[in-house]
Design a protein around this motif. Structure first.
Motif, mmCIF file in Angstrom:
data_model
loop_
_atom_site.group_PDB
_atom_site.id
_atom_site.type_symbol
_atom_site.label_atom_id
_atom_site.label_comp_id
_atom_site.label_asym_id
_atom_site.label_seq_id
_atom_site.Cartn_x
_atom_site.Cartn_y
_atom_site.Cartn_z
ATOM 1 N N GLY A 36 0.816 -1.209 0.000
ATOM 2 C CA GLY A 36 0.000 0.000 0.000
ATOM 3 C C GLY A 36 0.850 1.260 0.000
ATOM 4 N N LYS A 37 1.991 1.197 0.641
ATOM 5 C CA LYS A 37 2.875 2.364 0.749
ATOM 6 C C LYS A 37 3.605 2.637 -0.556
ATOM 7 N N TYR A 38 4.093 1.588 -1.208
ATOM 8 C CA TYR A 38 4.986 1.773 -2.348
ATOM 9 C C TYR A 38 4.382 1.434 -3.705
ATOM 10 N N SER A 39 3.398 0.546 -3.757
ATOM 11 C CA SER A 39 2.994 -0.025 -5.045
ATOM 12 C C SER A 39 1.516 0.153 -5.367
ATOM 13 N N LYS A 82 -5.796 14.998 -10.580
ATOM 14 C CA LYS A 82 -4.727 15.526 -9.730
ATOM 15 C C LYS A 82 -5.207 15.762 -8.303
ATOM 16 N N SER A 83 -6.446 16.158 -8.158
ATOM 17 C CA SER A 83 -6.969 16.460 -6.823
ATOM 18 C C SER A 83 -7.107 15.214 -5.962
ATOM 19 N N ASP A 84 -7.082 14.033 -6.598
ATOM 20 C CA ASP A 84 -7.231 12.774 -5.844
ATOM 21 C C ASP A 84 -5.882 12.140 -5.511
ATOM 22 N N ILE A 85 -4.788 12.780 -5.921
ATOM 23 C CA ILE A 85 -3.458 12.182 -5.747
ATOM 24 C C ILE A 85 -2.680 12.984 -4.714
ATOM 25 N N SER A 86 -2.167 12.313 -3.715
ATOM 26 C CA SER A 86 -1.402 12.992 -2.667
ATOM 27 C C SER A 86 0.052 13.178 -3.106
ATOM 28 N N ASP A 87 0.751 14.080 -2.431
ATOM 29 C CA ASP A 87 2.174 14.277 -2.720
ATOM 30 C C ASP A 87 2.948 12.987 -2.502
ATOM 31 N N GLU A 88 2.580 12.234 -1.480
ATOM 32 C CA GLU A 88 3.263 10.979 -1.207
ATOM 33 C C GLU A 88 3.093 9.999 -2.371
ATOM 34 N N GLU A 89 1.898 9.966 -2.952
ATOM 35 C CA GLU A 89 1.659 9.067 -4.098
ATOM 36 C C GLU A 89 2.482 9.508 -5.303
ATOM 37 N N TYR A 90 2.560 10.830 -5.545
ATOM 38 C CA TYR A 90 3.405 11.322 -6.638
ATOM 39 C C TYR A 90 4.861 10.924 -6.418
ATOM 40 N N ASN A 91 5.320 11.069 -5.182
ATOM 41 C CA ASN A 91 6.704 10.711 -4.871
ATOM 42 C C ASN A 91 6.965 9.231 -5.099
ATOM 43 N N GLU A 92 6.040 8.390 -4.651
ATOM 44 C CA GLU A 92 6.244 6.948 -4.804
ATOM 45 C C GLU A 92 6.161 6.526 -6.268
ATOM 46 N N PHE A 93 5.293 7.168 -7.026
ATOM 47 C CA PHE A 93 5.213 6.829 -8.446
ATOM 48 C C PHE A 93 6.507 7.209 -9.171
ATOM 49 N N TYR A 94 7.080 8.356 -8.787
ATOM 50 C CA TYR A 94 8.373 8.756 -9.355
ATOM 51 C C TYR A 94 9.428 7.679 -9.091
ATOM 52 N N LYS A 95 9.451 7.181 -7.869
ATOM 53 C CA LYS A 95 10.460 6.179 -7.514
ATOM 54 C C LYS A 95 10.239 4.881 -8.290
ATOM 55 N N HIS A 96 8.974 4.563 -8.535
ATOM 56 C CA HIS A 96 8.666 3.383 -9.355
ATOM 57 C C HIS A 96 9.145 3.586 -10.794
ATOM 58 N N LEU A 97 8.877 4.756 -11.351
ATOM 59 C CA LEU A 97 9.275 5.041 -12.735
ATOM 60 C C LEU A 97 10.776 5.059 -12.921
#
Length: 635
Positions: A204-207, A247-262
């Motif tokens: 849930g945190k990372y993926s 965008k309004s449904d996505i938290s900063d933490e989710e953006y950060n984790e998606f970046y790390k995945h990419l």
């Protein structure tokens, strides 16, 4: 011959030497964030699924009998194992050896260097250097990989196994299904990752953002809570591509984790921009500015960080067509509805949609950087330290955005008295003197060489700021940057430098008189040097220095010649103009010398000093030393 007979025999191989070092660090170093291994393995599994989806566009048979892509996690508490399994593209024997037995990257040494310098950041470096799979050894004392490439016979499966102690075994196996399963034999102290709730928390945190389901086995229980022996695979993550959400449904933490995945980077990005565009071109872009530069940023084969999706189907990594080379540090993705699903690199080269997307993404990134520079100077300064050299390629590569890129550049200057490159061109222009119409700059080999250059003497005396450039690329940059904000650039090492506008009438009158008196010395010096220099002139821009050498306005400068030489190219000979300060004691002493032979020694000494200050070398050092020795002996 039976299928079993075709299986390749078991073979033991040694790891590439860099992998041995890496595994030793993974096993024996302490990591503050062990759970990162799971994110990396799930991310790799997701990539394998993306690649299968793309290849299946032209060959649907690769799906075999199972078209539902997913990643599954299963635990065996009795055996102490955790298995991460995907039904993606899979690997052949050669691919297993290449991907798991070696690290085919020249930057591995840099990885070790950074590990040893700061152990506290070990886990953040793993993805940055492309060694994410090996993070499994943080928690496992043995790793078993079973894989089969999609579309081949079941007998072509491969098993790879290693305890992380310098070697691995590889053998052929029967594998009925395509894809890869990675079984981690967990260490005793890391068996927390056999707990299903712990795994669900990490997923849930990372993926959560990964676009395919991540599943875990859910046991059925009776009314008393006892397991019935039945169960089903349950999706644990949202399994919706993050960029398709509002965008309004996505938290900063989710953006950060998606970046790390990419990006497989473990540090948070500095900034991002998420945009959905509808109209002439229908596309979504999610672009990130990293906080750290990759080790291979300046390698010629450095890959761009954009992924291309078409209608949410992964098409390619390294989509360099959508971002200019000077922005190659940008990470992220583009999802277009206007490109065909069977798009190839060849189609992209001449596609109008591609060019339109490239222009839009370039402007988006430059705007992002402008906002960062205007709103958070400290954060922009950290960006500049990582990527400033790359951004300096912009004015040469991107004429249409040259002024925008120029506004983002940072330099040192005589105003700040620091090697830190913090001065923008807008800062400089705002501080220009009332009568000043040019932006003065100086290029040199180092900050100290620039700061102490004799060319600065009159500028300091008159309080005129000079930009100090000491990066190797700067001379090349300035050949593509003639002006900024309507103000022309002026190199202070050029012969056409004119500071007369900063002189009063008395200074001008005195200069004219001195030039007439000094004419005979100039003639004698020309006669002695002949064609060794382009010209000999008096100069009044010096105070504590007797002489300098300069180049004509349109002739190649010293730093450009050095740049070409460093690149292995033959540079034309630089013909210097020798300028002498008539008011300096040594020049006056030379002017009073009647003996032409001694006069020549003075010329050799002053010219040699000027060449050393400008180039750091001279064509014939022995001639210079002989002249100095003879003058000292006479003295």
């Amino acid at each position: 011959m039976s299928d079993q007979a075709t299986l390749q025999s078991k073979e033991t191989r040694g790891f590439q030497s860099e992998v041995k070092q890496l595994l030793h660090l993974m096993i024996h170093s302490l990591y503050s964030n062990k759970e990162i291994f799971l994110r990396e393995l799930i991310s790799n599994a997701s990539d394998a699924s993306d690649k299968l989806r793309f290849k299946a566009l032209s060959d649907s048979a690769l799906y075999e009998s199972d078209g539902d892509l997913r990643v599954r996690l299963s635990v065996n508490k009795e055996a102490g194992t955790l298995t991460v399994e995907d039904n993606g593209i899979g690997m052949s024997r050669d691919e297993v050896i290449e991907n798991l037995g070696t690290i085919a990257k020249s930057g591995t040494a840099d990885f070790f260097k950074q590990l040893s310098e700061d152990q506290s950041k070990d886990s953040q470096l793993i993805g940055q250097f492309g060694v994410g799979f090996y993070s499994a050894f943080i928690v496992a004392d043995k790793v078993t990989v079973m894989t089969r490439a999609a579309g081949v016979d079941a007998s072509e499966g491969v098993q790879w196994e290693s305890a992380g102690e310098g070697e691995y075994t590889i053998e052929g196996i029967e594998k009925a299904t395509r894809g890869t399963s990675i079984t981690l034999h967990l260490r005793e102290e890391d068996k927390e990752f056999l707990d299903e709730w712990r795994l669900r928390d990490v997923i849930g945190k990372y993926s959560d953002h990964i676009g395919i389901p991540v599943e875990m086995w859910e046991q059925e229980r009776d009314e008393e809570g006892k397991e019935t022996g039945e169960g089903k695979w349950e999706k644990v993550n949202k399994a919706q591509a993050l960029w398709t959400r509002s965008k309004s449904d996505i938290s900063d933490e989710e953006y950060n984790e998606f970046y790390k995945h990419l990006s497989h980077d473990f540090a948070d990005p500095l900034q991002w921009s998420h945009n959905r565009v509808e109209g002439k071109n229908d596309y979504t872009s999610l672009l990130y500015i990293p906080s750290k530069a990759p080790w291979d940023m300046f390698n010629r084969d450095h890959k761009h960080g954009l992924k291309l999706y078409v209608q949410r189907v992964f098409i390619m990594d390294d989509a360099s067509q959508f971002m200019p080379s000077y922005l190659r540090f940008v990470r992220g993705l583009i999802d277009s509805n206007d490109l065909p699903l069977n798009v190839s690199r060849e189609i992209l080269q001449d596609n109008k949609v591609t060019q339109s997307l490239r222009n839009a993404c370039t402007k988006r990134v430059l705007t992002m950087l402008e906002r960062l520079a205007n709103n958070d100077a400290d954060k922009y300064q950290s960006f500049w330290k990582e990527f400033g050299l790359v951004l300096k390629e912009g004015p040469a590569e991107d004429f249409s955005n040259r002024e925008k890129v120029a506004g983002l550049l940072r330099f040192a200057s005589t105003e700040t008295d620091s090697s830190e490159q913090t001065v923008s061109l807008a800062d400089y222009v705002s501080r220009m003197k009332e009568e000043q119409d040019k932006i003065y700059y100086l290029t040199a080999d180092s900050y100290q060489a620039a700061k102490n250059s004799p060319h600065l003497e009159q500028f300091k005396a008159k309080g005129i700021e000079v930009i100090l450039m000491y990066d190797r690329i700067d001379e090349w940059l300035m050949s593509y940057l003639p002006e900024f904000d309507g103000k022309q650039f002026q190199a202070i090492t050029k012969a056409d430098l004119d500071l007369s506008k900063f002189e009063d009438d008395a200074e001008k009158e005195k200069r004219e008189e001195t030039e007439k008196e000094f004419a005979s010395v100039v003639d004698r010096t020309k006669a002695y040097l002949g064609d060794r220099v382009k010209d000999v002139r008096p100069t009044f821009k010096l105070s504590g220095t007797p002489a300098v050498v300069v180049t004509d306005q349109f002739e190649m400068g010293t730093q450009m010649a050095k740049l070409l030489a460093a690149a292995g190219q033959e540079a034309p000979e630089v013909k210097y103009i020798f300028e002498m300060n008539p008011e300096h004691t040594l020049v006056k002493q030379m002017a009073d010398e009647a003996d032409e032979e001694v006069f020549g020694r003075w010329v050799e000494m002053l010219l040699g000093q000027a060449m050393l200050a400008e180039r750091g070398s001279m064509d014939d050092p022995s001639q210079f030393l002989s002249a100095v020795n003879q003058l000292l002996t006479k003295g």
